[in-house]
Scaffold this motif. Structure first.
Motif, PDB file in Angstrom:
ATOM      1  N   THR A  34      53.785 -14.626 -33.476  1.00 35.46           N
ATOM      2  CA  THR A  34      53.533 -13.886 -32.244  1.00 35.46           C
ATOM      3  C   THR A  34      53.532 -14.850 -31.070  1.00 35.46           C
ATOM      4  OG1 THR A  34      51.976 -12.422 -31.082  1.00 35.46           O
ATOM      5  CG2 THR A  34      51.015 -14.049 -32.554  1.00 35.46           C
ATOM      6  N   LYS A  35      54.067 -14.428 -29.952  1.00 30.51           N
ATOM      7  CA  LYS A  35      54.129 -15.248 -28.743  1.00 30.51           C
ATOM      8  C   LYS A  35      53.361 -14.572 -27.614  1.00 30.51           C
ATOM      9  CE  LYS A  35      58.644 -17.286 -29.811  1.00 30.51           C
ATOM     10  NZ  LYS A  35      60.036 -17.502 -29.319  1.00 30.51           N
ATOM     11  N   THR A  36      52.521 -15.331 -26.985  1.00 25.94           N
ATOM     12  CA  THR A  36      51.774 -14.830 -25.842  1.00 25.94           C
ATOM     13  C   THR A  36      52.313 -15.486 -24.573  1.00 25.94           C
ATOM     14  OG1 THR A  36      49.780 -14.460 -27.146  1.00 25.94           O
ATOM     15  CG2 THR A  36      49.500 -14.660 -24.766  1.00 25.94           C
ATOM     16  N   ASN A  48      50.372 -17.706 -35.740  1.00 27.84           N
ATOM     17  CA  ASN A  48      50.766 -17.055 -36.986  1.00 27.84           C
ATOM     18  C   ASN A  48      49.869 -15.861 -37.289  1.00 27.84           C
ATOM     19  OD1 ASN A  48      52.861 -18.876 -37.635  1.00 27.84           O
ATOM     20  ND2 ASN A  48      51.370 -20.352 -38.433  1.00 27.84           N
ATOM     21  N   LEU A  49      50.489 -14.768 -37.706  1.00 27.52           N
ATOM     22  CA  LEU A  49      49.771 -13.571 -38.121  1.00 27.52           C
ATOM     23  C   LEU A  49      49.726 -13.511 -39.638  1.00 27.52           C
ATOM     24  CD1 LEU A  49      51.668 -11.156 -35.725  1.00 27.52           C
ATOM     25  CD2 LEU A  49      49.294 -11.875 -35.417  1.00 27.52           C
ATOM     26  N   VAL A  50      48.626 -12.988 -40.166  1.00 32.14           N
ATOM     27  CA  VAL A  50      48.491 -12.844 -41.621  1.00 32.14           C
ATOM     28  C   VAL A  50      47.945 -11.464 -41.942  1.00 32.14           C
ATOM     29  CG1 VAL A  50      48.203 -15.307 -42.125  1.00 32.14           C
ATOM     30  CG2 VAL A  50      46.179 -13.903 -41.561  1.00 32.14           C
ATOM     31  N   LEU A  51      48.297 -10.989 -43.115  1.00 29.20           N
ATOM     32  CA  LEU A  51      47.695  -9.766 -43.643  1.00 29.20           C
ATOM     33  C   LEU A  51      46.337 -10.130 -44.230  1.00 29.20           C
ATOM     34  CD1 LEU A  51      50.857  -8.369 -45.422  1.00 29.20           C
ATOM     35  CD2 LEU A  51      49.622  -7.172 -43.609  1.00 29.20           C
ATOM     36  N   SER A 105      44.434  -5.279 -42.555  1.00 27.23           N
ATOM     37  CA  SER A 105      44.954  -5.451 -41.212  1.00 27.23           C
ATOM     38  C   SER A 105      45.933  -6.615 -41.142  1.00 27.23           C
ATOM     39  CB  SER A 105      43.806  -5.667 -40.211  1.00 27.23           C
ATOM     40  OG  SER A 105      44.283  -5.549 -38.878  1.00 27.23           O
ATOM     41  N   PHE A 106      46.462  -6.826 -39.928  1.00 26.91           N
ATOM     42  CA  PHE A 106      47.455  -7.860 -39.648  1.00 26.91           C
ATOM     43  C   PHE A 106      47.027  -8.527 -38.352  1.00 26.91           C
ATOM     44  CE2 PHE A 106      52.092  -8.760 -38.383  1.00 26.91           C
ATOM     45  CZ  PHE A 106      52.236  -9.796 -39.294  1.00 26.91           C
ATOM     46  N   VAL A 107      46.486  -9.737 -38.451  1.00 28.35           N
ATOM     47  CA  VAL A 107      45.820 -10.356 -37.307  1.00 28.35           C
ATOM     48  C   VAL A 107      46.189 -11.836 -37.211  1.00 28.35           C
ATOM     49  CG1 VAL A 107      43.847  -8.781 -37.509  1.00 28.35           C
ATOM     50  CG2 VAL A 107      43.782 -11.004 -38.669  1.00 28.35           C
ATOM     51  N   PRO A 108      45.922 -12.468 -36.060  1.00 26.45           N
ATOM     52  CA  PRO A 108      46.124 -13.915 -35.958  1.00 26.45           C
ATOM     53  C   PRO A 108      45.251 -14.654 -36.968  1.00 26.45           C
ATOM     54  CG  PRO A 108      45.868 -12.951 -33.778  1.00 26.45           C
ATOM     55  CD  PRO A 108      45.524 -11.874 -34.759  1.00 26.45           C
ATOM     56  N   LYS A 109      45.842 -15.616 -37.649  1.00 29.97           N
ATOM     57  CA  LYS A 109      45.090 -16.353 -38.667  1.00 29.97           C
ATOM     58  C   LYS A 109      43.874 -17.043 -38.069  1.00 29.97           C
ATOM     59  CE  LYS A 109      45.673 -19.614 -42.495  1.00 29.97           C
ATOM     60  NZ  LYS A 109      46.620 -20.537 -43.200  1.00 29.97           N
ATOM     61  N   SER A 110      44.008 -17.518 -36.830  1.00 27.82           N
ATOM     62  CA  SER A 110      42.891 -18.212 -36.189  1.00 27.82           C
ATOM     63  C   SER A 110      41.674 -17.306 -36.019  1.00 27.82           C
ATOM     64  CB  SER A 110      43.318 -18.755 -34.823  1.00 27.82           C
ATOM     65  OG  SER A 110      43.692 -17.688 -33.954  1.00 27.82           O
ATOM     66  N   PHE A 133      41.955   0.969 -33.615  1.00 25.76           N
ATOM     67  CA  PHE A 133      40.808   0.324 -32.988  1.00 25.76           C
ATOM     68  C   PHE A 133      41.274  -0.362 -31.709  1.00 25.76           C
ATOM     69  CE2 PHE A 133      39.629   0.744 -37.369  1.00 25.76           C
ATOM     70  CZ  PHE A 133      38.245   0.850 -37.403  1.00 25.76           C
ATOM     71  N   ASN A 134      40.349  -0.585 -30.791  1.00 22.18           N
ATOM     72  CA  ASN A 134      40.665  -1.314 -29.560  1.00 22.18           C
ATOM     73  C   ASN A 134      39.936  -2.644 -29.486  1.00 22.18           C
ATOM     74  OD1 ASN A 134      42.547   0.278 -28.065  1.00 22.18           O
ATOM     75  ND2 ASN A 134      40.921   1.780 -27.723  1.00 22.18           N
ATOM     76  N   ASN A 135      39.390  -3.084 -30.612  1.00 23.38           N
ATOM     77  CA  ASN A 135      38.584  -4.298 -30.610  1.00 23.38           C
ATOM     78  C   ASN A 135      38.836  -5.085 -31.891  1.00 23.38           C
ATOM     79  OD1 ASN A 135      35.835  -5.672 -31.498  1.00 23.38           O
ATOM     80  ND2 ASN A 135      35.802  -5.530 -29.269  1.00 23.38           N
ATOM     81  N   LEU A 136      39.187  -6.357 -31.731  1.00 23.73           N
ATOM     82  CA  LEU A 136      39.515  -7.186 -32.889  1.00 23.73           C
ATOM     83  C   LEU A 136      38.315  -7.381 -33.801  1.00 23.73           C
ATOM     84  CD1 LEU A 136      41.559  -8.967 -34.388  1.00 23.73           C
ATOM     85  CD2 LEU A 136      40.898 -10.855 -32.895  1.00 23.73           C
TER      86      LEU A 136
END
Length: 297
Positions: A258-260, A163-166, A230-235, A213-216
């Motif tokens: 999101t699916k990997t 899951n992605l979150v803002l 931003s919008f990133v994986p909740k984990s 950016f290129n780095n989380l």
């Protein structure tokens, strides 16, 4: 026509430059030039336009397809003859930026401790680039984050959903506050960014400001510092949420899932090094058992 000539030809085609190809191959420039001229003389056709760099002619494009296949078969033959039950040789892995920040370093560390004779390499990029590298045998396997992969040459063996979150710093009280901020995201080509843009447009937000950016880790630090949202994986931000230093906002699942996929080329040799890497994924990560998946889903 020798295999080494084809390797030189392929390097020049990929680099678009005699000088860069020579540097990549570790040859002197005059040697690369001479070998290309010999190949053109042997085939009695021009392979490159030379006005602005080295650009493939139509004949060069045709040869490049065969050169890639021939070089791949030669390399695969060598791998097969040298492969043994004890993993060795090289293993080139690709990962999209987000996954490489979250899981891959620890996974590679565990693998290296168990199989130190394997020469590991990691390429991080956006998913489209990684798929291209898989298709052209430049990577053995890759983790990609993309909506679908429609190519019969690719074997897709794993789906990992997240899951992605803002996210924002503590100054934002409601989701509408985020629309006025800059979005700290990966460059164009990132599927997560595309999902975000689609959702924002659905909510009437068209003037979207991005800082790339290129780095989380840098993205999260930027959000904490108030540089943007931003919008990133909740984990990825679980600990910041638990300690109360970051706020998060959810959006509908069709935009926030999101699916990997774990992918490899169907014609690539599944060496013992790759097999052991897959075994480790199954054993040490939350991905679970790898299984074949319909590429068009």
């Amino acid at each position: 026509m020798e295999s080494n000539e084809l390797r030189i030809f392929k390097a020049v085609a990929e680099e678009g430059s005699i000088t860069k190809a020579a540097q990549t191959l570790g040859y002197v420039q005059s040697n690369v030039t001479a070998r290309i001229q010999q190949l053109e003389a042997e085939l009695k056709t021009q392979l490159f336009y030379r006005q602005h760099g080295m650009i493939l002619t139509p004949a060069g494009v045709k040869l490049s397809v065969y050169a890639e296949k021939i070089i791949h078969l030669l390399d695969e033959g060598k791998k097969s003859l040298n492969d043994s039950a004890a993993p060795s040789g090289s293993l080139s892995i690709g990962a999209n930026h987000t996954l490489s920040s979250l899981n891959i370093p620890s996974l590679l560390s565990q693998y290296h401790k168990s199989y130190s004779q394997v020469n590991l390499s990691l390429t991080t990029s956006h998913s489209e680039d990684l798929i291209y590298k898989i298709l052209h045998f430049q990577l053995d396997c890759a983790f990609v984050n993309i909506f679908s992969i429609k190519d019969d040459s690719i074997v897709k063996e794993l789906i990992f959903e997240e899951n992605l979150v803002l996210i924002s710093n503590l100054e934002c009280n409601k989701i509408e506050d985020l629309f006025l901020k800059s979005f700290l995201m990966y460059p164009t080509g990132c599927s997560t960014r595309a999902q975000l843009e689609n959702w924002l447009r659905l909510n009437g937000v068209t003037n979207i400001r991005f800082m790339e950016f290129n780095n989380l880790h840098s993205i999260i630090e930027g959000v904490l510092a108030g540089l943007g949202v931003s919008f990133v994986p909740k984990s990825a931000v679980k600990k910041y949420i638990e300690e109360g230093s970051i706020k998060y906002f959810t959006i509908p699942s069709q935009y926030s899932t999101t699916k990997t996929f774990f992918i490899r080329h169907k014609d690539s040799l599944k060496t013992s090094a790759l097999t052991k890497f897959i075994d480790l994924i199954e054993l040490k990560t939350p991905y679970g058992k790898l299984f074949p998946i319909n590429l068009n889903t």
